[in-house]
Design a protein around this motif. Structure first.
Motif, PDB file in Angstrom:
ATOM      1  N   ALA A   9       0.827  -1.212   0.000  1.00 19.74           N
ATOM      2  CA  ALA A   9       0.000   0.000   0.000  1.00 19.74           C
ATOM      3  C   ALA A   9       0.858   1.257   0.000  1.00 19.74           C
ATOM      4  N   PHE A  12       2.583   1.446  -3.665  1.00 18.99           N
ATOM      5  CA  PHE A  12       1.682   0.816  -4.631  1.00 18.99           C
ATOM      6  C   PHE A  12       2.118   1.016  -6.077  1.00 18.99           C
ATOM      7  N   GLU A  13       2.274   2.236  -6.505  1.00 22.89           N
ATOM      8  CA  GLU A  13       2.572   2.513  -7.916  1.00 22.89           C
ATOM      9  C   GLU A  13       3.857   1.834  -8.366  1.00 22.89           C
ATOM     10  N   ASN A  64      -8.106  -3.709   0.775  1.00 31.60           N
ATOM     11  CA  ASN A  64      -7.544  -2.363   0.728  1.00 31.60           C
ATOM     12  C   ASN A  64      -6.700  -2.156  -0.530  1.00 31.60           C
ATOM     13  N   LEU A  65      -5.929  -3.177  -0.885  1.00 32.64           N
ATOM     14  CA  LEU A  65      -5.109  -3.068  -2.093  1.00 32.64           C
ATOM     15  C   LEU A  65      -5.989  -3.116  -3.339  1.00 32.64           C
ATOM     16  N   GLN A  68      -7.289   0.248  -3.995  1.00 29.91           N
ATOM     17  CA  GLN A  68      -6.299   1.115  -4.638  1.00 29.91           C
ATOM     18  C   GLN A  68      -6.169   0.801  -6.128  1.00 29.91           C
ATOM     19  N   VAL A  71      -9.455   2.323  -7.990  1.00 30.13           N
ATOM     20  CA  VAL A  71      -9.951   3.612  -7.503  1.00 30.13           C
ATOM     21  C   VAL A  71     -10.110   4.632  -8.615  1.00 30.13           C
ATOM     22  N   ARG A  75      -5.714   3.992 -13.138  1.00 23.43           N
ATOM     23  CA  ARG A  75      -5.109   2.771 -12.591  1.00 23.43           C
ATOM     24  C   ARG A  75      -5.667   1.519 -13.259  1.00 23.43           C
TER      25      ARG A  75
END
Length: 271
Positions: A9, A12-13, A64-65, A68, A71, A75
């Motif tokens: 998290a 992430f990118e 949670n991931l 992301q 979102v 992405r």
């Protein structure tokens, strides 16, 4: 696993970019770069590609991931859409792995049972992921379904395995309660109905069975648009004759399938 999740998290990118990009690089990409090695220029072997696929799915079994990941449209374009293209690769193992990753994302883990995973999705997390999936599949509807999923994964050019898994993904999405708005939009499409009717005539009995489970959603929709209802009416005789013989041998051992088939035939005749 919580430490793993939190580390991903925070980075992430960088991490997901490496996983997605490094899953496959054309040999021309690496040979054309005479400079030093780069994490973004790996001519990955199949074993490496499959390993990255396993890593990808391990990440997005965490709600949670997953949140992301989907979102933003940006992405999804960077970290989800590449798997649609990879599903069409000639290498069976690589294309199958890409479809497994795509299945995880589009069904929010509802249908995934990978041998490479030690991470299970609890009920609360799965429900949260399903809501997130419904949000991104609605937000990016055209880009997902009309521009990529249908014309690529359900096309005549797609191989047997790709079409089978794509139909299973589609069926799961349409029958998931949180995807109601997506289901209504998808089945109220003349183009989509024609595509699924063609798949009902596929040479593979497995694909025709998977196509039936999607086709029944079109028929069962009580609020069909005129264009969809007209196609079903105009083809009712041929459809009913065909459906009566479709997987006839399966009816004796699968009562639910037999009941569904009778209901679909009756509904078409009653239009």
């Amino acid at each position: 696993m919580n430490k793993f999740r939190d580390y991903i998290a925070l980075n992430f990118e960088a991490i997901i970019t490496s996983i997605v990009v490094n899953r496959r690089e054309d040999s021309s990409a690496s040979s054309g770069d005479s400079g030093g090695s780069s994490n973004n220029n790996i001519n990955a072997t199949t074993d490496v590609i499959l390993h990255f696929g396993s890593m990808y799915r391990s990440c997005f079994r965490h709600a949670n991931l997953y949140g992301q990941l989907v979102v933003t449209t940006r992405r999804v374009e960077r970290f989800v859409f590449p798997f649609i293209d990879r599903a069409l690769l000639p290498n069976f193992d690589e294309s199958s792995d890409a479809m497994e990753s795509l299945k995880l994302v589009m069904t929010a883990g509802a249908t995934c049972n990978d041998n490479d995973s030690t991470t299970t999705i609890d009920t609360t997390s799965q429900q949260k992921m399903a809501e997130l999936a419904a949000s991104f599949l609605t937000r990016d509807y055209d880009a997902v379904w009309d521009q990529r999923f249908n014309p690529k994964l359900l096309s005549s050019e797609a191989n047997y395995m790709t079409k089978r898994i794509a139909l299973q993904i589609l069926s799961t999405v349409l029958l998931t309660r949180s995807n109601y708005n997506i289901m209504i939009r998808y089945v109220n499409s003349r183009t989509n109905l024609i595509l699924v009717m063609k798949l009902l005539r596929d040479n593979s009995p497995h694909i025709t069975l998977d196509a039936f489970h999607v086709f029944k959603v079109f028929v069962a929709n009580p609020n069909k648009i005129p264009e969809v209802e007209k196609i079903l009416k105009d083809n009712s005789q041929k459809l009913c004759t065909y459906l009566e013989t479709l997987h006839y041998d399966k009816e004796a051992s699968d009562q639910q399938f037999a009941d569904e088939k009778r209901l679909i035939i009756a509904t078409i005749r009653g239009l």
